[in-house]
Write a protein that holds these residues in place. Structure first.
Motif, PDB file in Angstrom:
ATOM      1  N   ILE B  38       0.931  -1.299   0.051  1.00 30.06           N
ATOM      2  CA  ILE B  38      -0.043   0.332  -0.172  1.00 30.06           C
ATOM      3  C   ILE B  38       0.804   1.192   0.436  1.00 30.06           C
ATOM      4  O   ILE B  38       2.157   1.111   0.522  1.00 30.06           O
ATOM      5  N   GLY B  39       0.268   2.342  -0.319  1.00 31.84           N
ATOM      6  CA  GLY B  39       1.497   3.381  -0.908  1.00 31.84           C
ATOM      7  C   GLY B  39       0.335   4.666  -1.205  1.00 31.84           C
ATOM      8  O   GLY B  39      -0.440   4.252  -1.695  1.00 31.84           O
ATOM      9  N   LYS B  45       4.633   1.309  -5.968  1.00 28.90           N
ATOM     10  CA  LYS B  45       4.450   0.087  -5.136  1.00 28.90           C
ATOM     11  C   LYS B  45       4.249  -1.034  -6.985  1.00 28.90           C
ATOM     12  O   LYS B  45       4.303  -2.159  -6.584  1.00 28.90           O
ATOM     13  N   SER B  46       3.569  -0.595  -7.582  1.00 30.92           N
ATOM     14  CA  SER B  46       3.078  -0.605  -8.866  1.00 30.92           C
ATOM     15  C   SER B  46       3.814  -1.171 -10.045  1.00 30.92           C
ATOM     16  O   SER B  46       4.376  -2.424 -10.319  1.00 30.92           O
ATOM     17  N   THR B  47       5.266  -0.806  -9.675  1.00 31.04           N
ATOM     18  CA  THR B  47       6.667  -0.737 -10.061  1.00 31.04           C
ATOM     19  C   THR B  47       7.468  -2.077  -9.775  1.00 31.04           C
ATOM     20  O   THR B  47       7.387  -2.845 -10.690  1.00 31.04           O
ATOM     21  N   LEU B  48       7.107  -2.030  -8.560  1.00 37.66           N
ATOM     22  CA  LEU B  48       7.259  -3.080  -7.471  1.00 37.66           C
ATOM     23  C   LEU B  48       7.164  -4.146  -8.185  1.00 37.66           C
ATOM     24  O   LEU B  48       7.279  -5.305  -8.468  1.00 37.66           O
ATOM     25  N   LEU B  49       5.313  -4.307  -7.908  1.00 36.78           N
ATOM     26  CA  LEU B  49       4.536  -6.056  -8.183  1.00 36.78           C
ATOM     27  C   LEU B  49       5.435  -5.933  -9.967  1.00 36.78           C
ATOM     28  O   LEU B  49       5.686  -7.145  -9.464  1.00 36.78           O
ATOM     29  N   ARG B  50       5.537  -4.660 -10.649  1.00 37.31           N
ATOM     30  CA  ARG B  50       5.771  -5.262 -12.088  1.00 37.31           C
ATOM     31  C   ARG B  50       7.418  -6.172 -12.031  1.00 37.31           C
ATOM     32  O   ARG B  50       7.849  -6.719 -12.954  1.00 37.31           O
ATOM     33  N   ASN B  51       7.689  -5.696 -11.025  1.00 36.42           N
ATOM     34  CA  ASN B  51       9.467  -6.214 -11.019  1.00 36.42           C
ATOM     35  C   ASN B  51       9.766  -7.158 -10.544  1.00 36.42           C
ATOM     36  O   ASN B  51       9.963  -7.824 -11.100  1.00 36.42           O
ATOM     37  N   VAL B 163       1.373 -17.928  -8.256  1.00 37.06           N
ATOM     38  CA  VAL B 163       1.591 -16.537  -7.945  1.00 37.06           C
ATOM     39  C   VAL B 163       0.566 -15.687  -8.505  1.00 37.06           C
ATOM     40  O   VAL B 163       0.320 -16.041  -9.655  1.00 37.06           O
ATOM     41  N   LEU B 164      -0.549 -15.522  -8.024  1.00 36.37           N
ATOM     42  CA  LEU B 164      -1.450 -14.094  -8.988  1.00 36.37           C
ATOM     43  C   LEU B 164      -1.345 -13.065  -8.303  1.00 36.37           C
ATOM     44  O   LEU B 164      -0.720 -12.097  -7.616  1.00 36.37           O
ATOM     45  N   LEU B 165      -0.307 -11.567  -9.401  1.00 42.19           N
ATOM     46  CA  LEU B 165       0.072 -10.610  -9.140  1.00 42.19           C
ATOM     47  C   LEU B 165      -1.213  -9.516  -9.114  1.00 42.19           C
ATOM     48  O   LEU B 165      -1.424  -9.427 -10.288  1.00 42.19           O
ATOM     49  N   CYS B 166      -1.518  -8.354  -8.369  1.00 46.25           N
ATOM     50  CA  CYS B 166      -2.808  -7.856  -8.621  1.00 46.25           C
ATOM     51  C   CYS B 166      -2.524  -6.417  -8.624  1.00 46.25           C
ATOM     52  O   CYS B 166      -2.526  -5.894  -7.578  1.00 46.25           O
ATOM     53  N   ASP B 167      -2.460  -5.499  -9.894  1.00 51.71           N
ATOM     54  CA  ASP B 167      -2.320  -4.163  -9.521  1.00 51.71           C
ATOM     55  C   ASP B 167      -3.379  -3.064  -9.565  1.00 51.71           C
ATOM     56  O   ASP B 167      -4.051  -3.429 -10.416  1.00 51.71           O
ATOM     57  N   ALA B 218       8.071   6.722  -1.637  1.00 53.14           N
ATOM     58  CA  ALA B 218       9.229   7.480  -2.729  1.00 53.14           C
ATOM     59  C   ALA B 218       9.936   5.796  -2.484  1.00 53.14           C
ATOM     60  O   ALA B 218      11.538   6.340  -2.165  1.00 53.14           O
ATOM     61  N   GLY B 219       9.631   5.098  -3.681  1.00 51.57           N
ATOM     62  CA  GLY B 219      10.525   3.758  -4.106  1.00 51.57           C
ATOM     63  C   GLY B 219      10.623   3.166  -2.546  1.00 51.57           C
ATOM     64  O   GLY B 219      11.564   2.037  -2.843  1.00 51.57           O
ATOM     65  N   ARG B 220      10.730   2.972  -1.848  1.00 48.90           N
ATOM     66  CA  ARG B 220      11.079   1.950  -0.107  1.00 48.90           C
ATOM     67  C   ARG B 220      10.268   1.472   0.798  1.00 48.90           C
ATOM     68  O   ARG B 220       8.762   2.024   0.348  1.00 48.90           O
ATOM     69  N   VAL B 221       9.875   0.044   0.933  1.00 49.43           N
ATOM     70  CA  VAL B 221       9.177  -0.362   1.814  1.00 49.43           C
ATOM     71  C   VAL B 221       9.604   0.577   3.415  1.00 49.43           C
ATOM     72  O   VAL B 221      10.670   0.262   3.530  1.00 49.43           O
TER      73      VAL B 221
END
Lengths: 224, 302
Positions: B38-39, B45-51, B163-167, B218-221
């Motif tokens: 979340i963020g 967060k979307s970029t992280l998911l797409r990573n 795995v199921l990724l949900c954006d 800002a790109g960090r967890v």
């Protein structure tokens, strides 16, 4: 209006219609056959495409622009040596088909490129996530979703090139447009010109009507 | 188990300094769990998911799913690995000129299932899981948003992924439809043991669905906690963004405010007049400016 003049010209009108059909019937399918892959290539190798190759894209894109920027009459003359190489002659209907096709390929390719660009990236992205190859994405997603738009582009190209084919008279290519110019304009045979123009209007109307119907039939983006 | 190890993703920004959308993130997601990320918008967060499925290849770091290092695979290996990673999107991303069942069959086609009868049977099975059995010959335009997302879920499930990724899967849906879609995701996780990763800005989604929560900024967890903590009396996230996200949501002052209290423009002007802080980068990962505006606005509304 003098019906006798028209009657006397009927064989020539028939012949001219056949020539127009021959020019369009060869040039447009060839343009679709070669322009579609070229359009897909332009889209997928663009900087933001599926397989970006900016340098070769810039080269091909420039060539496409160059061919497209030639006025058709100039192109017709300029490529006479090439035409002779392909069909063995620089006059007649066959000789006009070559420049028509050369002009139509990049014209159609640009339209296809636009058609695909306008689809948006969603389905392509989903396909990449599903592990599709580039070929699969093009075959099963892009061409499927762009089909109605591409049919629309075929319609536009056909109508444009029916009009272009009228300039074929310059190298004795014939066709209905050429007939209108030769008899109607140079010989003041208004009747022949009117008949030729009416035939061209009818031809374009039929092409446009069928194209529009086919687009509506294949487009499932909106519910009927 | 999904394992992100020191993953960073930077985007070139012309002549400016590159933007770090994901900045040195390490995250372990246990197999069979539901991970919420979340963020706010732009947190990465979307970029992280797409990573995770390398739709966006990380600039550095490793991505592991089970024993496979995805970041170490060649193109062909990655394609095969993706058959085991389903993904759904905010905009559903269905092929508009294909029917529902054809859309679901597409993932099987891509996964190399050649027999059309087998594809049709497996697509029908997947559609049954999300209770779409009577609209299989309809086109996406004839479905509601919730139905489209269910078709997208079926498409992702047809290849039986791990795995199921949900954006942002429910961001385009109303609250009732959201609940329905989340229920399907929960059922799928419980029944098939599929690891689910959900990216969202809606805390309700996290509360309802997730086992674990990662808060991004800002790109960090910036913090992680088990989702059950959210239901615990007196629990409070440690970061301000976490606190905001678990708060009751938007609260506005309905009394007509005076300009001195909440003159947002004045606040922004004041901050801009002060200029950037010494040594500040063009892109400020701490979001000092935004935080000041936020604090001032919050103060004004109180």
């Amino acid at each position: 209006m003098n019906l006798q003049t028209i009657q006397a010209r009927l064989p020539e009108i028939n012949q001219a219609m056949l020539e127009t059909f021959a020019m369009i019937g060869v040039a447009i399918p060839l343009a679709v056959l070669l322009g579609t892959p070229l359009g897909i290539w332009l889209w997928s190798h663009a900087p933001a495409g599926l397989k970006p190759t900016p340098k070769s894209h810039a080269v091909v894109s420039t060539v496409v622009n160059m061919v497209r920027s030639f006025p058709f009459l100039i192109l017709l003359i300029a490529i006479i040596p090439f035409t002779r190489l392909i069909v063995g002659t620089s006059v007649g209907t066959a000789a006009v088909i070559v420049p028509l096709t050369i002009n139509a390929i990049p014209y159609f390719a640009r339209l296809v490129e636009q058609n695909i660009t306008q689809l948006g990236t969603g389905a392509v992205e989903a396909s990449r996530a599903m592990g599709a190859t580039r070929g699969q994405i093009i075959r099963h997603v892009l061409l499927v979703d762009a089909k109605p738009a591409i049919i629309g582009s075929i319609t536009i190209t056909t109508v444009s090139f029916i009009s272009y084919s009228a300039m074929s008279g310059l190298v004795g290519g014939g066709g209905i447009g050429d007939l209108a110019i030769r008899y109607g304009y140079y010989r003041y045979e208004t009747e022949t010109m009117v008949v030729a123009c009416v035939l061209m209007v009818l031809l374009v109307t039929v092409v446009q009507y069928s194209g529009t119907r086919l687009v509506r039939f294949t487009d499932k983006r909106v519910t009927a | 188990m999904i394992s992100l190890r020191r993953v960073s993703t930077t985007f070139a920004a012309g002549k400016k300094e590159p933007i770090a959308a994901v900045d040195d993130v390490s995250l372990e997601i246990p197999a069979g769990s539901i991970q919420g990320i979340i963020g706010f918008s732009g947190a990465g967060k979307s970029t992280l998911l797409r990573n995770i499925n390398l739709l966006e290849r990380p600039t550095s770091g490793e991505v592991w799913i089970g024993d496979t290092e995805l970041t170490g695979l060649n193109a062909e290996g990655l394609r095969r690995a993706r058959h085991q990673i389903g993904m759904i999107f905010q905009g559903f991303n269905l092929v508009n000129n294909l029917t529902v069942v054809q859309n679901v069959e597409l993932s099987l086609k891509f996964a190399g299932v050649k027999d059309p009868r087998q594809r049709r049977r497996r697509a029908a099975e997947a559609l049954e899981i999300v209770d779409i059995t009577d609209k299989t010959r309809n086109y996406p335009a004839q479905l509601s948003g919730g139905q489209k997302q269910r078709v997208a879920i079926a498409r992702a499930l047809a290849t039986k992924p791990q795995v199921l990724l949900c954006d942002e899967p429910t961001s385009a849906l109303d609250p009732f439809t959201t609940a329905t879609v989340l229920q399907y995701l929960a059922d799928i996780n419980a029944e098939f043991g599929i690891t689910v990763v959900v990216v969202t800005h809606e805390m309700e989604v996290i509360k309802a669905l997730a086992d674990n929560v990662a808060v991004m900024e800002a790109g960090r967890v910036v913090e992680q906690f088990p989702a059950t903590d959210l239901l615990r009396e007196g629990f409070s996230p440690t970061t301000s963004i976490g606190k905001y996200l678990v708060s009751d949501g938007i609260s506005l002052n309905r009394r007509k405010h005076t300009s001195s209290e909440t003159d947002f423009d004045a606040i922004v002007d004041e901050l801009d007049a002060a200029g950037p802080e010494p040594g500040a980068r063009p892109w400020d990962p701490t979001r000092a400016r935004e935080n000041k505006i936020f604090a001032a606005v919050e103060g004004g509304l109180r």
